[in-house]
Design a protein around this motif. Structure first.
Motif, mmCIF file in Angstrom:
data_model
loop_
_atom_site.group_PDB
_atom_site.id
_atom_site.type_symbol
_atom_site.label_atom_id
_atom_site.label_comp_id
_atom_site.label_asym_id
_atom_site.label_seq_id
_atom_site.Cartn_x
_atom_site.Cartn_y
_atom_site.Cartn_z
ATOM 1 N N GLY A 1 0.802 -1.222 0.000
ATOM 2 C CA GLY A 1 0.000 0.000 0.000
ATOM 3 C C GLY A 1 0.830 1.266 0.000
ATOM 4 N N ALA A 2 2.125 1.142 0.288
ATOM 5 C CA ALA A 2 2.987 2.333 0.278
ATOM 6 C C ALA A 2 3.095 2.873 -1.148
ATOM 7 N N LYS A 3 3.074 4.175 -1.272
ATOM 8 C CA LYS A 3 3.150 4.820 -2.582
ATOM 9 C C LYS A 3 4.601 5.177 -2.913
ATOM 10 N N LEU A 4 5.092 4.602 -3.989
ATOM 11 C CA LEU A 4 6.424 4.955 -4.464
ATOM 12 C C LEU A 4 6.269 6.098 -5.467
ATOM 13 N N LEU A 5 6.974 7.164 -5.232
ATOM 14 C CA LEU A 5 6.764 8.399 -5.985
ATOM 15 C C LEU A 5 7.834 8.586 -7.053
#
Length: 227
Positions: free
Chosen positions: A169-173
């Motif tokens: 669920g972590a967003k990699l930007l």
């Protein structure tokens, strides 16, 4: 009246069967994300030094199942070794993540003596003010000449010292693929100098980069993490 009641019953049954049929339809499977990064060909180069196809990024991906994260850098060609860069090359996948102050990276450094796979974070050196890379540990990977791509993998949780364990669920930007030529010794015995960590040794010059769409850890990808 009986005939009308019969028609109403049949109509209601028909509607019920139609609703059940629609409910039974399986939901379409999500399409895997692929080629998060797409870059024009023929744009590799640095200052007045022209690049060649082995410097030239064409696409890239980052993928993770929550346990392992993998970065892929694809090139127009991949010569190994390459006489135009006799001291080697560095290939990097860099990305931001919410909660981490520094950019995180996966990197492969290809030297005449062998290839070093590492992961870590990039930030401004407090002593020099220069943006530099700090290694957290060894990664795994492969330089695949036949597929013209470099793949680097590391455990998600190993990035914790840099600010995130990269859970599902972590967003990699803004994942960004980079190619660099090595112009000086790039391996140092240790980055730990007394109580402080020293920057990764060596001199590199960037020849190409390409940025792309963000990625959510755990999302289906055309890249299998860890391979």
């Amino acid at each position: 009246m009986k005939i009308r009641a019969l028609f109403l019953t049949v109509a209601v049954l028909g509607l019920g069967m139609s609703g059940a049929s629609e409910a039974a339809k399986p939901k379409p499977k999500p399409k895997p994300v692929c080629n998060l990064i797409q870059d024009a060909t023929g744009d590799g180069g640095a200052s007045e030094v022209p690049g060649n196809a082995s410097d030239d990024i064409v696409s890239g991906d980052v993928a993770s199942d929550g346990k392992t994260i993998t970065g892929v850098v694809r090139l127009a060609e991949l010569a190994q070794p390459d006489p135009q860069s006799p001291l080697g090359r560095a290939y990097m996948m860099e990305f931001g993540v919410k909660g981490a102050e520094s950019l995180l990276f996966l990197s492969a450094r290809v030297y005449p003596t062998g290839t070093k796979y590492i992961f870590g974070y990039s930030g401004v050196d407090p002593n020099t003010g220069v943006n530099t890379s700090y290694t957290l540990g060894d990664a795994t990977g492969v330089v695949d000449v036949a597929k013209k791509e470099v793949r680097i993998s590391a455990p998600n949780a190993s990035f914790a010292p840099a600010g995130s364990k990269l859970p599902k669920g972590a967003k990699l930007l803004a994942p960004t693929a980079k190619t660099m030529r090595v112009f000086g010794q790039g391996v140092v015995p240790s980055q730990q100098v007394g109580p402080a960590r020293a920057p990764l040794g060596g001199l590199t010059l960037q020849f190409d980069d390409g940025s792309g769409l963000g990625y959510t850890v755990g999302a289906l990808s055309c890249v299998k993490p860890g391979t």
